[in-house]
Scaffold this active site. Structure first.
Site, mmCIF file in Angstrom:
data_model
loop_
_atom_site.group_PDB
_atom_site.id
_atom_site.type_symbol
_atom_site.label_atom_id
_atom_site.label_comp_id
_atom_site.label_asym_id
_atom_site.label_seq_id
_atom_site.Cartn_x
_atom_site.Cartn_y
_atom_site.Cartn_z
ATOM 1 N N HIS A 81 41.812 33.047 36.015
ATOM 2 C CA HIS A 81 41.713 31.846 35.172
ATOM 3 C C HIS A 81 41.186 32.232 33.803
ATOM 4 C CE1 HIS A 81 37.599 32.060 36.725
ATOM 5 N NE2 HIS A 81 37.207 31.137 35.868
ATOM 6 N N HIS A 112 38.637 31.529 31.771
ATOM 7 C CA HIS A 112 37.268 31.598 31.231
ATOM 8 C C HIS A 112 36.950 32.992 30.690
ATOM 9 C CE1 HIS A 112 35.875 27.838 33.661
ATOM 10 N NE2 HIS A 112 36.397 27.520 32.490
ATOM 11 N N ASP A 141 34.366 34.872 30.687
ATOM 12 C CA ASP A 141 33.685 35.882 31.518
ATOM 13 C C ASP A 141 34.671 36.551 32.486
ATOM 14 O OD1 ASP A 141 33.593 33.265 32.865
ATOM 15 O OD2 ASP A 141 32.380 34.256 34.408
ATOM 16 N N HIS A 142 35.935 36.100 32.483
ATOM 17 C CA HIS A 142 36.982 36.711 33.314
ATOM 18 C C HIS A 142 38.072 37.389 32.479
ATOM 19 C CE1 HIS A 142 35.559 34.601 37.022
ATOM 20 N NE2 HIS A 142 34.922 33.963 36.072
ATOM 21 N N HIS A 148 38.565 24.279 39.609
ATOM 22 C CA HIS A 148 37.597 24.853 38.656
ATOM 23 C C HIS A 148 38.204 24.830 37.257
ATOM 24 C CE1 HIS A 148 34.475 27.478 37.068
ATOM 25 N NE2 HIS A 148 35.372 28.384 36.723
ATOM 26 N N ASP A 153 36.785 31.970 40.520
ATOM 27 C CA ASP A 153 35.647 31.042 40.584
ATOM 28 C C ASP A 153 35.963 29.804 41.412
ATOM 29 O OD1 ASP A 153 34.183 32.721 38.975
ATOM 30 O OD2 ASP A 153 34.240 31.437 37.198
ATOM 31 N N HIS A 209 31.544 35.960 41.358
ATOM 32 C CA HIS A 209 30.123 35.888 40.969
ATOM 33 C C HIS A 209 29.209 36.141 42.161
ATOM 34 C CE1 HIS A 209 30.459 34.276 36.830
ATOM 35 N NE2 HIS A 209 31.565 33.695 37.276
HETATM 36 FE FE FE Z 1 33.189 32.861 36.039
HETATM 37 ZN ZN ZN Z 2 35.182 30.283 35.613
#
Ligand code: FE
Ligand code: ZN
Length: 269
Positions: free
Chosen positions: A62, A64, A66-67, A120, A142, A180
């Protein structure tokens, strides 16, 4: 879902590469080749690749940051092909994917199938495959965490219930590769939902020990999550009753139970 076995018998190694405060960038190595999933940061991945691995593929679940934050740099440095959700905007992508598509990685001898698992984010996908002749795994980003699930940033409870339901029908031995390390905090909450759940109590002890040793609690296994994750247990009487005690109005559907649990978890300290 019919999964395709690895084309070579060489063992695959699955490694959670820590990034940021609590992300894992999953890496699979086989025959000197590698793939990574959701590289929010290129630096810790390059530390592995520079030891002599060929990075064949970058799988993104996805959008985001942080990915995806390391996707472009890793692609530029290694030429690895970037696979990602068709219905999301990514910083870079070669191959757009949605449910029904598959990923064939001949260098690794591995094959993955794609599931749409919105909730999400609106276009979140998962990758499901076999990393051994009899070892299924899922990269679920996530969406599913150990004893938890992702927050609903772009989706509805009904979408998330359906997405978690798809994951829940995979083989119980499926390795669950979450993005995570949230397990210990999730379990503190899950024990509020189901204090009498013996499997959850045992998982709590296991997780406390792993974290005390600085070890990951992941991958989990789907069978364990089905026994210990409240978000996969919304039809279980104890979970329904616990959610109902938090709610002002009767919870008349699995989606309502889910929404109540998600709200409870959001507020839990
Ligand atoms: Fe994340
Ligand atoms: Zn995420």
């Amino acid at each position: 879902m019919k999964l395709i076995a690895p084309t070579t018998a060489a063992p695959a190694t699955l490694t959670p590469i820590p990034a940021f405060a609590d992300n894992y960038i999953w890496m699979v190595q086989k025959n000197g080749h590698a793939l990574v999933v959701d590289p929010g940061d290129a630096t810790p991945v390059l530390a592995w690749i520079d030891q002599g691995l060929v990075l064949d593929a970058i799988l993104v679940t996805h959008h985001h940051n942080d990915h995806t934050g390391g996707v472009r740099a890793l692609h530029q440095r290694t030429g690895a092909r970037v696979y990602g959700p068709r219905h999301e905007n990514l910083p870079y992508r070669d191959v757009p994917l949605s449910e029904g598509d598959s990923v064939d990685l001949p260098g690794l001898g591995l094959h993955f199938q794609v599931l749409d698992i919105p909730g999400h984010t609106a276009g979140h996908i998962a990758y499901v495959g076999l990393i051994g002749a009899d070892q299924p795994l899922i990269f679920c980003g996530d969406t599913l965490f150990s004893s938890g699930c992702g927050r609903l940033f772009e989706g509805t409870p009904a979408q998330m219930v359906e997405s978690l339901g798809k994951i829940g029908t995979l083989p119980v031995k499926t390795l669950v590769c979450c993005a995570h390390e949230y397990t210990a905090a999730n379990i503190r909450w899950a024990l509020q939902v189901e204090p009498e759940n013996v499997a959850l109590q045992a998982r709590a002890r296991e997780v406390a020990e792993l974290r005390a040793q600085g070890k990951p609690t992941l991958p989990s296994r789907l069978g364990l999550e089905l026994q210990t994750n409240p978000f996969l247990r919304i039809r279980h009487a104890d979970v329904r009753a616990a959610a109902q005690r938090q709610a002002a109005n009767p919870l008349s559907s699995p989606e309502a139970v889910f929404a109540c649990l998600r709200h409870w978890k959001n507020e839990f300290k």
